[in-house]
Design an enzyme around this catalytic site. Structure first.
Site, PDB file in Angstrom:
ATOM      1  N   SER A 155       3.341  10.207   6.390  1.00  0.00           N
ATOM      2  CA  SER A 155       3.766   9.742   5.066  1.00  0.00           C
ATOM      3  C   SER A 155       2.583   9.265   4.222  1.00  0.00           C
ATOM      4  CB  SER A 155       4.791   8.615   5.195  1.00  0.00           C
ATOM      5  OG  SER A 155       4.295   7.585   6.020  1.00  0.00           O
ATOM      6  N   ASP A 199       6.030  -3.995   3.194  1.00  0.00           N
ATOM      7  CA  ASP A 199       5.387  -2.783   3.726  1.00  0.00           C
ATOM      8  C   ASP A 199       3.892  -2.865   3.410  1.00  0.00           C
ATOM      9  OD1 ASP A 199       4.336  -0.263   4.210  1.00  0.00           O
ATOM     10  OD2 ASP A 199       5.998   0.838   3.298  1.00  0.00           O
ATOM     11  N   HIS A 250       2.014   1.513   3.503  1.00  0.00           N
ATOM     12  CA  HIS A 250       1.978   2.505   2.417  1.00  0.00           C
ATOM     13  C   HIS A 250       1.360   1.904   1.156  1.00  0.00           C
ATOM     14  CE1 HIS A 250       5.091   4.028   5.215  1.00  0.00           C
ATOM     15  NE2 HIS A 250       4.526   5.186   4.920  1.00  0.00           N
TER      16      HIS A 250
END
Length: 370
Positions: free
Chosen positions: A103, A348, A351
């Site tokens: 990702s 998070d 990311h």
């Protein structure tokens, strides 16, 4: 260049920028600093680019500060050219570019697409999203910018149908065949794999045929399994890729910022509410595994096919301020007020917001292509 007879004196070292033009062979891009430049506007926003996932659209998701979008990476030895969408598209004319990995690599792919798409007329571009393979087409340039999902590069039982529990994942560390058939015939390949290896557990690794049950695997420490898998990938590149037709890149690990003690933010919670990069030179946190970095340099150093390494780890280490934090989604839904109020469990710090740090990775990538 100085003209003959021109005074060479300078009152301070800062008056003249004596850095040389970027040359990937000569310039250590990891050696430098982030400089705040409020006059720099990103080439896109998460409202202007229609191709960004909600996961990385921090402004759309309510992030109130914007300074993280105005930091510019300045290598010490050389000047890094600005990202020019027109130059990039001309360089890619008639070519296929494929980002392969997890990702974080998908974030770099989306960044690249968003950096170039605004100068392409609406009827000259298209996006086809798939579960494992997505393709952005710039029709007038006869170019595609693609992403292929392979979080470990090698095959695993957690590729398409993701196995959430790392204890139940099994990796086929000696095979990339299933994925690699999608990498053939591409002009520029960019690979990455890191964060999925870092569960803190031993990796269930398998050789030979993939059995239906969980028999036949061996539990290996992550760097050991990673080395075997990366050798498998390297062997595929060396036996399949014609370097006269295809350029190969490898993006180094993207650091995670889960332990605020790493950057002496004692009262903080992970990367939550950090709004400035770490200033300490050569800062290195616990979210980047030096053993994995060594595996990458060892394996790539022995390959016969030239691989350009995009060393983004050190420059990204400083950017504790640029993660999606609580301005993201989980399981396809935006974080609730209650989840946002609990950053310890929901921020998070893996990311990156877009626009943001991956734009600089692509700036370095394009500089390699020029």
């Amino acid at each position: 260049m100085r003209k003959k007879g021109e005074k060479t004196e300078r009152k301070t070292e800062d008056l003249i920028d004596d850095r040389f033009d970027f040359d990937p062979e000569e310039c250590n891009v990891a050696n430098g600093k982030w400089v705040f430049n409020s006059s720099i506007e990103p080439l896109y926003s998460d409202t202007s680019c229609p191709y960004l996932d909600r996961q990385v659209s921090c402004v759309k998701n309510g992030r109130p500060d914007s300074d993280y979008r105005h930091w510019e990476w300045q290598p010490e030895d050389c000047t890094l050219p600005r990202f020019d969408p027109e130059v990039a598209l001309k360089k890619l004319r008639g070519k296929r570019v494929l980002f392969v990995g997890d990702s974080l690599q998908r974030g770099q792919w989306q960044s690249f697409v968003c950096l170039v798409e605004s100068i392409i007329p609406k009827d000259q571009k298209s996006m086809k999203r798939g579960r494992s393979h997505s393709v952005f087409t710039a029709k007038e340039y006869n170019a595609t910018i693609e992403f292929y999902w392979a979080p470990f590069l090698v095959e695993s039982n957690s590729d398409l149908h993701i196995v959430a529990d790392p204890k139940k994942r099994i990796l086929k560390v000696d095979s990339v065949k299933k994925h690699a058939k999608n990498w053939v015939g591409v002009d520029i390949l960019l690979f990455n794999t890191y964060v999925w290896w870092m569960s803190g557990l031993k990796i269930k690794s398998l050789w030979g045929s993939f059995p239906n049950g969980e028999e036949g695997y061996e539990e290996l420490d992550a760097p050991v399994a990673y080395r075997i898998a990366l050798r498998t990938w390297a062997n595929w590149v060396d036996t399949t890729i014609d370097p006269n037709k295809t350029r190969v890149f490898f993006t180094t690990m993207s650091p995670t910022h889960q332990r605020n003690a790493d950057w002496s933010d004692k009262g903080g919670i992970k990367c939550y509410n950090d709004t400035k990069p770490v200033k300490k030179k050569s800062h290195w946190g616990s979210g980047s595994d030096r053993r994995v970095m060594k595996v990458v340099s060892d394996v790539i150093g022995r390959m016969k096919t030239p691989v350009s390494v995009l060393n983004v780890t050190q420059i990204s280490e400083y950017r504790v301020d640029a993660h999606t934090s609580v301005y993201t989604e989980t399981g396809g839904k935006l974080l609730t007020k209650e989840q946002k109020a609990d950053p310890l469990h929901h921020a998070d710090c893996i990311h990156w917001c877009l626009p943001g740090v991956p734009d600089t990775w692509n700036q370095i990538f394009l500089a390699h292509l020029l």
